[in-house]
Design a protein around this motif. Structure first.
Motif, short mmCIF file in Angstrom:
data_model
loop_
_atom_site.label_atom_id
_atom_site.label_comp_id
_atom_site.label_asym_id
_atom_site.label_seq_id
_atom_site.Cartn_x
_atom_site.Cartn_y
_atom_site.Cartn_z
N UNK A 61 0.81 -1.21 0.00
CA UNK A 61 0.00 0.00 0.00
C UNK A 61 0.84 1.25 0.00
N UNK A 62 0.43 2.23 0.79
CA UNK A 62 1.14 3.50 0.84
C UNK A 62 1.37 3.89 2.29
N UNK A 63 1.93 5.05 2.50
CA UNK A 63 2.23 5.51 3.84
C UNK A 63 3.72 5.69 4.01
N UNK A 64 4.10 6.33 5.09
CA UNK A 64 5.51 6.57 5.38
C UNK A 64 6.16 5.29 5.87
N UNK A 85 13.04 -0.50 13.35
CA UNK A 85 12.04 0.57 13.34
C UNK A 85 12.66 1.95 13.52
N UNK A 86 11.89 2.97 13.13
CA UNK A 86 12.29 4.35 13.41
C UNK A 86 12.43 4.48 14.92
N UNK A 98 12.74 10.42 14.99
CA UNK A 98 13.46 10.31 13.74
C UNK A 98 12.66 9.52 12.72
N UNK A 99 12.42 10.12 11.58
CA UNK A 99 11.72 9.44 10.50
C UNK A 99 12.68 9.23 9.34
N UNK A 100 12.45 8.20 8.58
CA UNK A 100 13.29 7.96 7.41
C UNK A 100 12.99 8.98 6.33
N UNK A 101 14.04 9.44 5.67
CA UNK A 101 13.93 10.39 4.58
C UNK A 101 14.54 9.76 3.33
N UNK A 106 9.89 12.69 3.43
CA UNK A 106 9.55 11.45 4.12
C UNK A 106 9.54 10.27 3.13
N UNK A 107 10.14 9.17 3.54
CA UNK A 107 10.24 7.99 2.68
C UNK A 107 8.86 7.34 2.58
N UNK A 108 8.26 7.42 1.43
CA UNK A 108 6.91 6.89 1.22
C UNK A 108 6.91 5.53 0.55
N UNK A 109 6.07 4.64 1.05
CA UNK A 109 5.96 3.29 0.50
C UNK A 109 5.51 3.32 -0.97
#
Length: 66
Positions: A18-21, A29-30, A34-37, A47-50
């Motif tokens: 699907x989608x989402x960060x 995990x994050x 901190x979020x993945x970029x 933001x790294x999107x699926x």
């Protein structure tokens, strides 16, 4: 022996479809705020999107942190 991150490949990401960060890569995990970029072909990080489309020949950067 520690393998440099640039030598590895992404073998798993969450969410798995699907989608989402992206919240986890290769079971890691994050952490905290901190979020993945990601960046494609030297563009600004986002933001790294699926659901991000990656084309053949694209250069991809994936990092964790602000």
């Amino acid at each position: 022996m520690e393998v440099p991150i640039w030598a590895g490949c992404v073998t798993e990401a969450a969410p798995g479809s699907g989608s989402g960060t992206i919240t986890s890569v290769n079971g890691k995990p994050d952490s905290g705020g901190s979020a993945r970029k990601s960046s494609i072909d030297g563009a600004a990080t986002a933001p790294a999107g699926r659901g991000t489309v990656i084309s053949l020949g694209d250069t991809i950067s994936l990092r964790q942190g602000s």
